[in-house]
Scaffold this motif. Structure first.
Motif, short mmCIF file in Angstrom:
data_model
loop_
_atom_site.label_atom_id
_atom_site.label_comp_id
_atom_site.label_asym_id
_atom_site.label_seq_id
_atom_site.Cartn_x
_atom_site.Cartn_y
_atom_site.Cartn_z
N THR A 73 0.85 -1.18 0.00
CA THR A 73 0.00 0.00 0.00
C THR A 73 0.89 1.23 0.00
O THR A 73 1.85 1.30 0.78
N PRO A 74 0.59 2.21 -0.86
CA PRO A 74 1.43 3.41 -0.90
C PRO A 74 1.45 4.10 0.46
O PRO A 74 0.46 4.15 1.17
N LEU A 75 2.60 4.63 0.80
CA LEU A 75 2.79 5.29 2.08
C LEU A 75 3.09 6.76 1.80
O LEU A 75 3.93 7.07 0.95
N PRO A 76 2.40 7.67 2.47
CA PRO A 76 2.71 9.09 2.27
C PRO A 76 4.19 9.37 2.56
O PRO A 76 4.79 8.75 3.43
N ASP A 77 4.74 10.32 1.82
CA ASP A 77 6.17 10.63 1.94
C ASP A 77 6.56 11.04 3.36
O ASP A 77 7.65 10.72 3.81
N ASP A 78 5.66 11.71 4.05
CA ASP A 78 6.02 12.22 5.37
C ASP A 78 5.64 11.27 6.51
O ASP A 78 5.81 11.61 7.67
N ALA A 79 5.17 10.07 6.18
CA ALA A 79 4.71 9.14 7.22
C ALA A 79 5.83 8.76 8.18
O ALA A 79 5.62 8.70 9.40
N LEU A 80 7.02 8.51 7.67
CA LEU A 80 8.13 8.14 8.54
C LEU A 80 8.50 9.28 9.47
O LEU A 80 8.71 9.07 10.67
N LEU A 81 8.52 10.50 8.95
CA LEU A 81 8.83 11.67 9.79
C LEU A 81 7.76 11.87 10.86
O LEU A 81 8.07 12.14 12.03
N ALA B 143 -1.49 8.26 13.67
CA ALA B 143 -1.98 8.01 12.31
C ALA B 143 -0.84 7.54 11.41
O ALA B 143 -1.04 6.70 10.53
N ALA B 144 0.35 8.06 11.63
CA ALA B 144 1.50 7.65 10.83
C ALA B 144 1.88 6.20 11.14
O ALA B 144 2.22 5.43 10.24
N PHE B 145 1.83 5.82 12.44
CA PHE B 145 2.09 4.42 12.80
C PHE B 145 1.09 3.50 12.10
O PHE B 145 1.47 2.46 11.55
N SER B 146 -0.18 3.88 12.13
CA SER B 146 -1.22 3.08 11.47
C SER B 146 -0.96 2.96 9.98
O SER B 146 -1.12 1.89 9.39
N SER B 147 -0.56 4.06 9.38
CA SER B 147 -0.29 4.07 7.95
C SER B 147 0.87 3.12 7.61
O SER B 147 0.80 2.35 6.64
N ILE B 148 1.93 3.18 8.38
CA ILE B 148 3.07 2.29 8.16
C ILE B 148 2.65 0.84 8.35
O ILE B 148 2.98 -0.03 7.54
N TYR B 149 1.89 0.57 9.41
CA TYR B 149 1.44 -0.79 9.68
C TYR B 149 0.57 -1.31 8.53
O TYR B 149 0.76 -2.43 8.06
N ARG B 150 -0.40 -0.52 8.09
CA ARG B 150 -1.28 -0.94 7.00
C ARG B 150 -0.51 -1.17 5.71
O ARG B 150 -0.86 -2.03 4.90
N SER B 151 0.55 -0.43 5.52
CA SER B 151 1.34 -0.56 4.30
C SER B 151 2.22 -1.81 4.31
O SER B 151 2.30 -2.51 3.29
N LEU B 152 2.85 -2.10 5.43
CA LEU B 152 3.85 -3.17 5.46
C LEU B 152 3.37 -4.49 6.07
O LEU B 152 3.91 -5.55 5.75
N SER B 153 2.39 -4.45 6.96
CA SER B 153 2.01 -5.67 7.68
C SER B 153 1.47 -6.79 6.79
O SER B 153 1.77 -7.96 7.07
N PRO B 154 0.70 -6.53 5.74
CA PRO B 154 0.24 -7.66 4.92
C PRO B 154 1.40 -8.46 4.33
O PRO B 154 1.36 -9.70 4.30
N GLY B 155 2.42 -7.79 3.88
CA GLY B 155 3.58 -8.49 3.32
C GLY B 155 4.35 -9.27 4.37
O GLY B 155 4.79 -10.40 4.13
N LEU C 62 6.42 -4.07 16.72
CA LEU C 62 6.84 -3.50 18.01
C LEU C 62 8.31 -3.12 17.95
O LEU C 62 8.72 -2.05 18.42
N THR C 63 9.12 -3.97 17.35
CA THR C 63 10.54 -3.68 17.21
C THR C 63 10.77 -2.53 16.24
O THR C 63 11.53 -1.60 16.53
N VAL C 64 10.11 -2.58 15.09
CA VAL C 64 10.28 -1.54 14.08
C VAL C 64 9.89 -0.18 14.65
O VAL C 64 10.64 0.81 14.51
N PHE C 65 8.75 -0.11 15.31
CA PHE C 65 8.30 1.18 15.83
C PHE C 65 9.21 1.71 16.94
O PHE C 65 9.36 2.91 17.10
#
Length: 184
Positions: free
Chosen positions: A3-11, A19-31, A53-56
């Motif tokens: 899932t595309p992740l907004p450019d500023d999500a990591l920042l 909301a940024a944590f949720s966005s990252i999770y939704r983008s990467l967790s299925p894979g 938990l480790t990544v965050f």
């Protein structure tokens, strides 16, 4: 598919934005979940949660934007999978007891002791054990508690409970069938 992740999500996630944590999770967790499921993990959902938990908790150390974050997440996932495989190889394979497959020719000390409960002989046999062995056997056999619960109840280690149970059953065997217990 990622899932595309907004450019500023990591920042924003580094700044603590939920909301940024949720966005990252939704983008990467299925894979990540698919990686664990494809590798045959025992509990892919739990491992996926551990990865995030480790990544965050280490977002500040991630460099390279989204691709760096993605690489880091899969590196953590692989490490968790390797840990699971190592744990599996060290753990014993537990197999349930099947009475139909029991090929013993004589009854076990446990079966004889339980068979004598109605006769009144079991109490006399149990009185010949020391107090710790008696407590363990009553909790394990009569109350049918697992070793961990017996250990907690008695304030002992699981290994200690196993030893007391083994020694108690051997003592009962000596009492029930003294001729079998004698060493040549």
């Amino acid at each position: 598919m990622v899932t595309p992740l907004p450019d500023d999500a990591l920042l924003r996630a580094r700044a603590g934005d939920p909301a940024a944590f949720s966005s990252i999770y939704r983008s990467l967790s299925p894979g990540v979940l698919g990686y664990f499921a494809g590798r045959g993990s025992d509990d892919p959902e739990a491992l996926t949660q551990e990865v995030f938990l480790t990544v965050f908790s280490k977002l500040d150390s991630v460099s390279g934007g989204f691709q760096g974050l993605r690489t880091f997440a899969y590196s953590v996932a692989h490490a968790r999978y390797v840990d699971e495989v190592r744990k599996r190889t060290r753990a014993p394979v537990l197999v349930g007891y099947e009475a139909d497959g029991d090929t013993r020719l004589t009854d076990s000390a446990e079966r004889v002791a339980l068979g004598n409960l109605g006769v009144g002989g079991a109490r006399g046999m149990l009185d010949q054990l020391n107090a710790e062995q008696r407590d363990v056997l009553l909790l394990r056999i009569v109350a049918e508690l697992p070793i961990e619960q017996v250990a907690e109840i008695l304030g002992r280690s699981a290994g200690s409970v196993k030893q007391l149970q083994r020694r108690g059953l051997l003592k009962l065997k000596e009492i029930v069938r003294p001729e079998e217990s004698e060493t040549p």
